[in-house]
Design an enzyme around this catalytic site. Structure first.
Site, PDB file in Angstrom:
ATOM      1  N   LYS A 275     -12.181  19.101  10.742  1.00  0.00           N
ATOM      2  CA  LYS A 275     -12.814  19.263  12.055  1.00  0.00           C
ATOM      3  C   LYS A 275     -13.037  20.740  12.313  1.00  0.00           C
ATOM      4  CE  LYS A 275     -10.943  14.970  13.669  1.00  0.00           C
ATOM      5  NZ  LYS A 275      -9.694  14.706  12.942  1.00  0.00           N
TER       6      LYS A 275
ATOM      7  N   THR B 220       0.865  -1.177   0.000  1.00  0.00           N
ATOM      8  CA  THR B 220       0.000   0.000   0.000  1.00  0.00           C
ATOM      9  C   THR B 220       0.900   1.225   0.000  1.00  0.00           C
ATOM     10  OG1 THR B 220      -0.056   0.192   2.387  1.00  0.00           O
ATOM     11  CG2 THR B 220      -1.752  -1.162   1.392  1.00  0.00           C
TER      12      THR B 220
ATOM     13  N   TRP C 155     -17.639  17.446  12.200  1.00  0.00           N
ATOM     14  CA  TRP C 155     -16.895  16.987  11.035  1.00  0.00           C
ATOM     15  C   TRP C 155     -17.527  17.457   9.737  1.00  0.00           C
ATOM     16  CZ3 TRP C 155     -15.659  11.109  12.144  1.00  0.00           C
ATOM     17  CH2 TRP C 155     -14.734  11.049  13.190  1.00  0.00           C
TER      18      TRP C 155
ATOM     19  N   GLU D  33      -5.782  -3.822   1.046  1.00  0.00           N
ATOM     20  CA  GLU D  33      -5.908  -4.818   2.124  1.00  0.00           C
ATOM     21  C   GLU D  33      -7.128  -5.720   1.942  1.00  0.00           C
ATOM     22  OE1 GLU D  33      -5.102  -1.699   2.439  1.00  0.00           O
ATOM     23  OE2 GLU D  33      -3.730  -1.327   4.107  1.00  0.00           O
TER      24      GLU D  33
HETATM   25  P1  ADP Z   1      -3.661   3.310  -1.280  1.00  0.00           P
HETATM   26  O1  ADP Z   1      -4.188   3.284   0.130  1.00  0.00           O
HETATM   27  O2  ADP Z   1      -2.403   2.592  -1.496  1.00  0.00           O
HETATM   28  O3  ADP Z   1      -3.810   4.632  -1.984  1.00  0.00           O
HETATM   29  P2  ADP Z   1      -5.890   1.722  -1.965  1.00  0.00           P
HETATM   30  O4  ADP Z   1      -6.311   1.527  -3.358  1.00  0.00           O
HETATM   31  O5  ADP Z   1      -5.748   0.575  -1.093  1.00  0.00           O
HETATM   32  O6  ADP Z   1      -4.579   2.423  -2.157  1.00  0.00           O
HETATM   33  O7  ADP Z   1      -6.777   2.854  -1.296  1.00  0.00           O
HETATM   34  C1  ADP Z   1      -7.870   2.548  -0.515  1.00  0.00           C
HETATM   35  C2  ADP Z   1      -8.610   3.784  -0.119  1.00  0.00           C
HETATM   36  O8  ADP Z   1      -9.098   4.492  -1.259  1.00  0.00           O
HETATM   37  C3  ADP Z   1      -9.855   3.504   0.676  1.00  0.00           C
HETATM   38  O9  ADP Z   1      -9.566   3.236   2.023  1.00  0.00           O
HETATM   39  C4  ADP Z   1     -10.654   4.786   0.477  1.00  0.00           C
HETATM   40  O10 ADP Z   1     -10.218   5.809   1.318  1.00  0.00           O
HETATM   41  C5  ADP Z   1     -10.312   5.171  -0.931  1.00  0.00           C
HETATM   42  N1  ADP Z   1     -11.382   4.738  -1.843  1.00  0.00           N
HETATM   43  C6  ADP Z   1     -11.430   3.643  -2.622  1.00  0.00           C
HETATM   44  N2  ADP Z   1     -12.563   3.597  -3.324  1.00  0.00           N
HETATM   45  C7  ADP Z   1     -13.285   4.695  -2.994  1.00  0.00           C
HETATM   46  C8  ADP Z   1     -14.573   5.239  -3.372  1.00  0.00           C
HETATM   47  N3  ADP Z   1     -15.348   4.637  -4.271  1.00  0.00           N
HETATM   48  N4  ADP Z   1     -14.963   6.373  -2.786  1.00  0.00           N
HETATM   49  C9  ADP Z   1     -14.199   7.008  -1.886  1.00  0.00           C
HETATM   50  N5  ADP Z   1     -12.991   6.570  -1.495  1.00  0.00           N
HETATM   51  C10 ADP Z   1     -12.528   5.428  -2.041  1.00  0.00           C
END
Ligand code: ADP
Length: 548
Positions: free
Chosen positions: A444, A185, A449, A330
């Protein structure tokens, strides 16, 4: 008492065996990195993956060894995956868009023995070759005719490397819980962390993604994964498509609007998947040239929030169903997908759009809940928002080598197996989840929020706005207030007043950004998301008008 069914381990090579046996004639079409379109079939892919497996075995690669790939979506990359996994070695997909230093870190951390690399990324590796000197050799994913000169040690063209190896090879035998893939990640805090998928988790995830309410690909479908194989398993498509014999169209190095459009039409694609930034480029190209989509029926959009204006354009202007999806590395990575429940298709369009703008429902194999700061469960009423927790058989319980473990263990889940996604979300009565923010991006203001994603989603719908990002900026009275940062569309001259007027009535009054800043570019992460950390640094000393 145990059941008396057969022991048939859920391992990845079985997927390709099935594809070759029952869909051997079905095509995979690649826009090759060299340029020309290349056509192959599942039967060919099966044969060549076995040759890769045999070649790896001959060179002493064994169960559990890590092999890296830095590559686009192509047939050769697909063969490399199945070849590596077919002997129980671990396919480590490296995101080539990461900084060179991060790439060096993760190749060393993973202890990769070989690296399979597209010609595009050779210069990146040449720069760090000395730092990753434990790598034994580099297989360049091309043939002798296209092999460039390189200073990488022990470099060989893929086709030469395979030349003397036939496909007379049995996949290795191993337990279904054996590691199959490794993906780091991006690690906005601390070093990148490796997620280690198993054969079982990949097979189960592929099956879950193929259910009817999820992507539900069929043998008659043509699937174009624009989402790269180095971005969390190309969202499981590399397993889900061969499982059902869907034709795959691999876009290679060209992900721009005209190139993607050309493949969609030329290959009569029916389903496709990518992050919103890719679709922005496609829609801009189609709008500018007055183009239509003749075969596409579904587009899966995730990775970051899909703005309602994009959903509306796909659905209403081009007649393509949008499946808004959410997940993370993950989670293999798909967690939720926004397909309708019974009767929703009869709702008036504005109501439908509201449902589609949420991130969707958990598919089977994913459990979700939201909790407050003390870990107490929050109601599923679509209003309460809290920390989104998940668990399931294709969700990580630890990172590679125990990084980031809790309380001196390698575990990253609580005592009941829940993993904290780091996202803040609501869950409604029907199970639809909506992301409010990353926990670290939420604004915040006076103890309450504000969701940056909500404001961004509406702002990109404003005429003249190409991209929008919202960050919290220090405010003497309220702690933080939202600052809206905008990239205008080419030749648009939209003003602060117009944008704020456009937001009126769409968001709560007290969420209205205190200021709007116009920039030429918004920094994106290696997976195409807005880089909030970089924006916060850039606007660290920004003085909001009301605060000065
Ligand atoms: P990295 O964390 O390495 O950038 P990931 O692809 O694992 O890559 O990212 C996951 C995160 O991306 C999620 O926890 C979320 O915050 C965001 N995310 C993924 N899909 C969506 C979505 N459809 N809408 C909003 N946020 C998203």
């Amino acid at each position: 008492m145990l059941g008396s069914m057969q022991d048939w381990p859920l391992v990845v090579p079985k997927i390709l065996d099935h594809a070759a046996c029952y869909h051997g004639e079905r095509e995979m079409v690649t826009r090759s990195v060299e340029g020309p379109i290349v056509r192959t079939t599942y039967a060919d892919l099966h044969s060549r993956s076995r040759r890769v497996a045999k070649a790896l075995t001959r060179r002493g690669i064994r169960l559990g060894d890590r092999i890296a790939t830095l590559a686009w979506n192509t047939a050769r990359h697909f063969e490399t995956w199945y070849g590596i996994m077919g002997i129980g070695a671990v396919c480590h997909t490296v995101n080539p868009r990461l900084f060179a230093e991060q790439i060096a870190y993760i190749i060393n951390h993973a202890e990769d023995r070989l690296v399979f690399v597209d010609t595009t990324f050779i210069p990146t590796l040449e720069k760090i070759a000395k730092q990753i000197d434990r790598v034994e050799g580099y297989v360049i994913l091309t043939d002798a005719a296209n092999m460039p000169k390189t200073t990488l040690p022990n470099a060989v063209a893929f086709e030469d490397w395979l030349k003397d190896v036939d496909d007379d090879f049995e996949w290795a035998k191993f337990d279904e819980n054996t590691a199959a893939g490794l993906c780091y990640t991006s690690g906005t805090t601390g070093n990148p962390k490796g997620v280690l998928y198993s054969h079982r988790s990949n097979v189960l995830h592929g099956l879950a993604v193929n259910t009817g309410d999820c992507v539900g690909a069929k043998s008659t479908d043509v699937f174009l994964p624009v989402v790269p194989m180095f971005h969390a398993n190309a969202w499981a498509t590399v397993f889900a498509c061969p499982m059902v014999g869907a034709k795959m169209v691999m876009p290679g190095a060209k992900l721009d609007g005209p190139s993607v459009y050309e493949l969609l039409e030329m290959e009569q694609v029916t389903i496709t998947a990518a992050v919103p930034t890719v679709w922005q480029m496609l829609l801009a190209h189609m709008e500018a040239n007055n183009l239509k989509l003749s075969t596409l029926r579904k587009v899966m959009i995730g990775g970051s929030a899909c703005p309602p204006s994009m959903i509306e354009t796909f659905e209403k202007k081009y007649g393509v169903e949008v499946m808004h999806a959410w997940g993370m590395t993950e989670m293999s990575p798909v967690g939720t997908i926004g397909s309708f429940k019974f009767g929703m298709e009869k709702l008036p369009w504005p109501e439908q759009l509201k449902v589609k703008s949420k991130q969707g429902r958990a598919m089977f194999t994913v459990e979700m809940k939201i909790v407050d700061d003390d870990g107490k469960d929050l109601p599923h009423d679509g209003k309460a928002f809290g920390h989104l927790m998940v668990r399931g058989p294709a969700i990580a319980r630890a990172y590679f080598k125990g990084e980031g473990g809790r309380h001196g263990t390698d575990s990253i889940v609580d005592k009941d197996g829940w993993f904290d996604t780091g996202d803040i979300a609501t869950l409604d009565e029907l199970g639809f989840m909506q992301i409010t923010d990353r926990a670290k991006d939420v604004i915040k203001s006076g103890g309450e929020w504000i969701s940056s994603i909500d404001i961004e989603n509406f702002a990109v719908g404003c005429p003249g706005v190409a991209q929008a990002a919202v960050i919290g900026v220090h405010h003497p009275k309220w702690d933080e207030r939202p600052l809206l940062i905008i990239v205008r569309k080419p030749s648009a001259d939209v003003t602060k007043e117009q944008v704020l007027k456009f937001l009126e009535g769409k968001i709560a009054k007290w969420w209205t950004p205190d200021d709007v800043a116009f920039v030429n570019e918004i920094p994106l992460t290696a997976t195409g998301k807005i880089q909030k950390v970089a924006l916060r640094t850039q606007f660290k000393d920004y003085k909001l008008p009301a605060a000065s």
